[in-house]
Design a protein around this motif. Structure first.
Motif, PDB file in Angstrom:
ATOM      1  N   ASP A  55     -11.534  14.655   0.765  1.00 51.89           N
ATOM      2  CA  ASP A  55     -12.896  14.919   0.299  1.00 51.89           C
ATOM      3  C   ASP A  55     -13.600  13.685  -0.252  1.00 51.89           C
ATOM      4  O   ASP A  55     -14.811  13.700  -0.455  1.00 51.89           O
ATOM      5  N   GLN A  56     -12.858  12.590  -0.480  1.00 50.80           N
ATOM      6  CA  GLN A  56     -13.480  11.338  -0.932  1.00 50.80           C
ATOM      7  C   GLN A  56     -13.564  10.304   0.185  1.00 50.80           C
ATOM      8  O   GLN A  56     -13.950   9.167  -0.044  1.00 50.80           O
ATOM      9  N   GLY A  57     -13.176  10.678   1.394  1.00 52.76           N
ATOM     10  CA  GLY A  57     -13.242   9.765   2.532  1.00 52.76           C
ATOM     11  C   GLY A  57     -11.989   8.915   2.698  1.00 52.76           C
ATOM     12  O   GLY A  57     -11.921   8.087   3.599  1.00 52.76           O
ATOM     13  N   ARG A  58     -10.982   9.108   1.849  1.00 54.67           N
ATOM     14  CA  ARG A  58      -9.750   8.319   1.946  1.00 54.67           C
ATOM     15  C   ARG A  58      -8.890   8.852   3.086  1.00 54.67           C
ATOM     16  O   ARG A  58      -8.866  10.049   3.351  1.00 54.67           O
ATOM     17  N   PHE A  59      -8.165   7.941   3.737  1.00 58.15           N
ATOM     18  CA  PHE A  59      -7.277   8.313   4.824  1.00 58.15           C
ATOM     19  C   PHE A  59      -6.141   7.310   4.907  1.00 58.15           C
ATOM     20  O   PHE A  59      -6.153   6.288   4.235  1.00 58.15           O
ATOM     21  N   THR A  60      -5.161   7.611   5.740  1.00 58.48           N
ATOM     22  CA  THR A  60      -4.038   6.721   6.010  1.00 58.48           C
ATOM     23  C   THR A  60      -4.103   6.344   7.482  1.00 58.48           C
ATOM     24  O   THR A  60      -4.412   7.180   8.332  1.00 58.48           O
ATOM     25  N   ALA A  61      -3.806   5.087   7.776  1.00 55.26           N
ATOM     26  CA  ALA A  61      -3.730   4.629   9.164  1.00 55.26           C
ATOM     27  C   ALA A  61      -2.345   4.031   9.380  1.00 55.26           C
ATOM     28  O   ALA A  61      -1.768   3.452   8.455  1.00 55.26           O
ATOM     29  N   GLN A  62      -1.809   4.187  10.587  1.00 55.56           N
ATOM     30  CA  GLN A  62      -0.472   3.687  10.857  1.00 55.56           C
ATOM     31  C   GLN A  62      -0.333   3.217  12.296  1.00 55.56           C
ATOM     32  O   GLN A  62      -1.016   3.711  13.183  1.00 55.56           O
ATOM     33  N   ILE A  63       0.568   2.243  12.466  1.00 56.92           N
ATOM     34  CA  ILE A  63       0.965   1.765  13.794  1.00 56.92           C
ATOM     35  C   ILE A  63       2.488   1.765  13.810  1.00 56.92           C
ATOM     36  O   ILE A  63       3.125   1.304  12.856  1.00 56.92           O
ATOM     37  N   LEU A  64       3.069   2.265  14.886  1.00 57.66           N
ATOM     38  CA  LEU A  64       4.509   2.225  15.070  1.00 57.66           C
ATOM     39  C   LEU A  64       4.803   1.255  16.214  1.00 57.66           C
ATOM     40  O   LEU A  64       4.255   1.404  17.314  1.00 57.66           O
ATOM     41  N   PHE A  65       5.643   0.269  15.932  1.00 55.15           N
ATOM     42  CA  PHE A  65       6.023  -0.748  16.908  1.00 55.15           C
ATOM     43  C   PHE A  65       7.479  -0.556  17.300  1.00 55.15           C
ATOM     44  O   PHE A  65       8.300  -0.160  16.471  1.00 55.15           O
ATOM     45  N   ALA A  66       7.830  -0.900  18.542  1.00 54.26           N
ATOM     46  CA  ALA A  66       9.216  -0.941  19.010  1.00 54.26           C
ATOM     47  C   ALA A  66       9.492  -2.365  19.482  1.00 54.26           C
ATOM     48  O   ALA A  66       8.664  -2.973  20.170  1.00 54.26           O
ATOM     49  N   PHE A  67      10.652  -2.883  19.099  1.00 60.24           N
ATOM     50  CA  PHE A  67      11.045  -4.231  19.497  1.00 60.24           C
ATOM     51  C   PHE A  67      11.941  -4.168  20.725  1.00 60.24           C
ATOM     52  O   PHE A  67      12.632  -3.160  20.955  1.00 60.24           O
ATOM     53  N   PRO A  68      11.966  -5.248  21.507  1.00 61.99           N
ATOM     54  CA  PRO A  68      12.849  -5.272  22.677  1.00 61.99           C
ATOM     55  C   PRO A  68      14.316  -5.325  22.241  1.00 61.99           C
ATOM     56  O   PRO A  68      14.630  -5.719  21.112  1.00 61.99           O
ATOM     57  N   ALA A  69      15.209  -4.953  23.165  1.00 58.27           N
ATOM     58  CA  ALA A  69      16.647  -5.004  22.895  1.00 58.27           C
ATOM     59  C   ALA A  69      17.026  -6.422  22.456  1.00 58.27           C
ATOM     60  O   ALA A  69      16.473  -7.409  22.948  1.00 58.27           O
TER      61      ALA A  69
END
Length: 138
Positions: A55-69
């Motif tokens: 209700d105050q405009g706050r949010f969470t943002a996320q990125i999930l990364f995967a690394f190579p073997a």
């Protein structure tokens, strides 16, 4: 990297020219410049998203990364620790159960990076959460 002791840093006052939205939609507020797939070159983005605004405009943002073997935990933590040191004044580091969590408070945001193994793949979870209403979109 700066070491930290637990505790909240005092919140910085918004600059006079910055306008804060009382109910900004998460889709209208731009991400900080550092919050980008370019944060971890060599890693692949597997998910990127935002929570709905409160209700105050706050949010969470996320990125999930995967690394190579063959990537090591240091391949994840070193670039993230360097990036976080540029964003927050005090970096907190916690190592538990094979995962490393780096976190800190930036102006109006709580920033958290987690590196560790997920089902045999080294992953990085990069997130920020607004702790005050975000600035209005230009």
């Amino acid at each position: 990297m700066k070491s930290a002791t637990p505790g909240a840093a005092p919140a910085a006052a918004p600059s006079e020219g910055q306008q804060f939205s009382s109910k900004a939609s998460a889709s209208t507020v731009p991400d900080p410049a550092w919050f980008s797939p370019a944060l971890l070159p060599g890693a692949t983005v597997t998910k990127k998203g935002r929570s709905p605004s409160d209700d105050q405009g706050r949010f969470t943002a996320q990125i999930l990364f995967a690394f190579p073997a063959g990537a090591s935990l240091d391949d994840c933590t070193d670039p993230l620790a360097a990036a976080l040191a540029k964003i927050v004044p005090t970096v907190q580091r916690e190592e538990k159960d094979g995962r490393v969590t780096l976190s800190g408070d930036a102006e109006g945001q709580r920033v958290m990076f987690i590196c560790g193994d997920a089902n045999g793949t080294l992953t990085a979870f990069v997130s920020y959460r607004w702790t005050q209403p975000p600035p209005a979109a230009p």
